[in-house]
Design a protein around this motif. Structure first.
Motif, short mmCIF file in Angstrom:
data_model
loop_
_atom_site.label_atom_id
_atom_site.label_comp_id
_atom_site.label_asym_id
_atom_site.label_seq_id
_atom_site.Cartn_x
_atom_site.Cartn_y
_atom_site.Cartn_z
N GLY A 87 1.22 -1.19 -0.37
CA GLY A 87 0.01 0.00 0.09
C GLY A 87 0.26 1.44 0.08
N ASN A 88 1.54 1.16 0.31
CA ASN A 88 2.26 2.56 0.26
C ASN A 88 4.14 1.70 1.15
N LEU A 89 5.28 2.78 0.83
CA LEU A 89 6.67 2.82 1.27
C LEU A 89 7.62 1.58 1.84
N HIS A 90 6.85 1.97 3.44
CA HIS A 90 7.37 1.29 4.53
C HIS A 90 6.13 -0.03 4.82
N LYS A 91 4.79 0.13 4.08
CA LYS A 91 4.01 -1.67 3.76
C LYS A 91 5.43 -2.96 2.88
N ALA A 92 5.65 -1.97 1.93
CA ALA A 92 6.31 -2.49 0.98
C ALA A 92 7.77 -3.19 1.50
N LEU A 93 8.69 -2.60 2.18
CA LEU A 93 9.41 -2.53 3.20
C LEU A 93 9.45 -3.60 3.51
N LEU A 94 8.55 -3.15 4.51
CA LEU A 94 8.51 -4.55 5.73
C LEU A 94 7.99 -6.15 4.54
N THR A 95 7.17 -5.69 4.02
CA THR A 95 7.20 -7.27 2.69
C THR A 95 8.13 -7.23 2.38
N LEU A 96 8.93 -6.73 2.05
CA LEU A 96 10.29 -7.39 1.03
C LEU A 96 10.59 -7.78 2.03
N PHE A 97 11.18 -6.80 3.24
CA PHE A 97 11.94 -7.77 4.36
C PHE A 97 11.51 -9.16 4.91
N GLY A 98 10.60 -9.81 4.73
CA GLY A 98 9.78 -10.97 5.66
C GLY A 98 10.33 -11.54 4.57
N ILE A 99 9.76 -11.54 3.13
CA ILE A 99 10.45 -12.71 1.86
C ILE A 99 11.79 -12.44 1.98
N LEU A 100 12.84 -11.53 2.23
CA LEU A 100 14.76 -11.59 3.13
C LEU A 100 14.81 -13.33 3.43
N THR A 101 13.71 -13.65 4.22
CA THR A 101 13.97 -14.24 5.22
C THR A 101 12.81 -15.88 4.92
N LEU A 102 12.25 -16.07 3.40
CA LEU A 102 12.27 -17.08 2.50
C LEU A 102 10.87 -17.67 3.65
N GLU A 103 10.00 -16.41 4.50
CA GLU A 103 9.01 -16.88 5.18
C GLU A 103 7.30 -16.15 4.73
N GLY A 104 6.61 -16.72 3.52
CA GLY A 104 4.87 -16.15 3.53
C GLY A 104 5.44 -15.93 2.05
N TRP A 105 6.70 -15.47 1.21
CA TRP A 105 6.73 -15.04 -0.16
C TRP A 105 5.73 -15.87 -1.00
N VAL A 106 5.56 -17.27 -0.93
CA VAL A 106 5.01 -17.33 -1.91
C VAL A 106 3.09 -17.13 -1.66
N GLU A 107 3.00 -17.07 -0.49
CA GLU A 107 1.60 -15.87 -0.67
C GLU A 107 0.93 -14.86 -0.77
N VAL A 108 1.95 -13.84 -0.66
CA VAL A 108 2.81 -12.53 -1.76
C VAL A 108 2.37 -12.81 -2.72
#
Length: 281
Positions: free
Chosen positions: A166-187
């Motif tokens: 939705g915005n920059l900080h939400k995207a940054l948090l989402t991508l940081f979570g993807i870096l841990t390979l956690e929940g990236w498939v759902e996203v």
């Protein structure tokens, strides 16, 4: 001159230091028990007495270390002794004794001195310290990657998935979570099929569903490959290279050692020649 104070040998002995470490661990356990209200309510008096016992042991330890420096007591006021004296002094202040003793746990850092006796641990620690500057540059690159992909994610998927992009900080948090390979498939599936097929954690945010299979595949797969695999390999390579350099440093003879050895051999030869002349004369 050799120190004849028997207390010096006592406080530097392995059993004494093991006993101090055991007391610190016991104090740590007491502090942990105090985090349970039911135990504190049922056995508060006992825990308080045990805390006073531990504090008394710490005071006795400091007195022994102070007496061990006799006839030069001022040598006590340096290094770890100052740290211990500060913690015990704070613990003796009214109203702080039961809580300041928790800071005594920092004394456990003394165990790190074992590194000095284990060469392999020296290599690992030295490699980590040497690799900090290079790792810092890798993190700068990673932050740039996160920023670029976060802005792109907001532009591409913000309307379809305002919960994650939705915005920059939400995207940054989402991508940081993807870096841990956690929940990236759902996203990934939300962007691939649209939020109408895979509901968002807050379904009411799905007001403009938009499936983008190609953009989602390129975006997510490229970020996973760059952010996790490549950067992880870079970090591993930096640490391994630093360990190799550290091993070479440890095994390399000190600068000037060959010249010093040659000078010693030359002096030995001169001394032998002088002895031979004295015998002949």
């Amino acid at each position: 001159m050799q120190n004849t104070n028997p207390l010096k040998s006592l406080v530097e002995s392995a059993p004494f230091n093991r006993g101090v470490t055991a007391a610190i661990l016991f104090a740590a356990g007491l502090v942990g028990l105090e985090t349970y209200p039911e135990l504190l309510e049922a056995h508060g008096a006992l825990l308080k007495q045990l805390n006073h016992l531990v504090l008394s042991l710490f005071v006795v330890e400091l007195l022994l270390r102070f007496a061990a420096e006799w006839p030069h007591p001022l040598r006590f006021f340096r290094g770890w002794n100052l740290f211990d004296l500060t913690i015990v002094a704070l613990s003796l202040l009214p109203g702080l004794g039961e809580y300041a003793v928790a800071a005594r746990l920092l004394r456990l850092l003394r165990v790190l001195r074992l590194i000095r006796t284990l060469p392999e641990l020296q290599v690992i620690l030295g490699a980590l310290l040497r690799s900090i500057p290079s790792i810092g540059y890798v993190f700068v690159l990673l932050l740039l990657l996160l920023y670029v992909y976060a802005v792109a994610g907001v532009f591409l998927f913000g309307a379809n998935d305002p919960f994650h992009f939705g915005n920059l900080h939400k995207a940054l948090l989402t991508l940081f979570g993807i870096l841990t390979l956690e929940g990236w498939v759902e996203v990934f599936r939300i962007q691939y099929f649209g939020c109408q097929e895979f509901a968002l954690p807050q379904p009411e945010l799905c007001t403009a569903p938009q499936a983008q299979p190609l953009a989602a595949a390129v975006y997510m797969l490229s970020f996973v490959l760059l952010g996790t695999l490549i950067f992880l390999n870079l970090l591993v390579g930096i640490v391994v290279n630093s360990m190799d350099e550290m091993r070479k440093t440890l095994h390399q003879p000190p600068a000037g050692s060959e010249e010093a050895q040659a000078a010693i051999e030359e002096r030995l030869k001169e001394a032998l020649a002088l002895l031979q002349r004295l015998r002949q004369g």
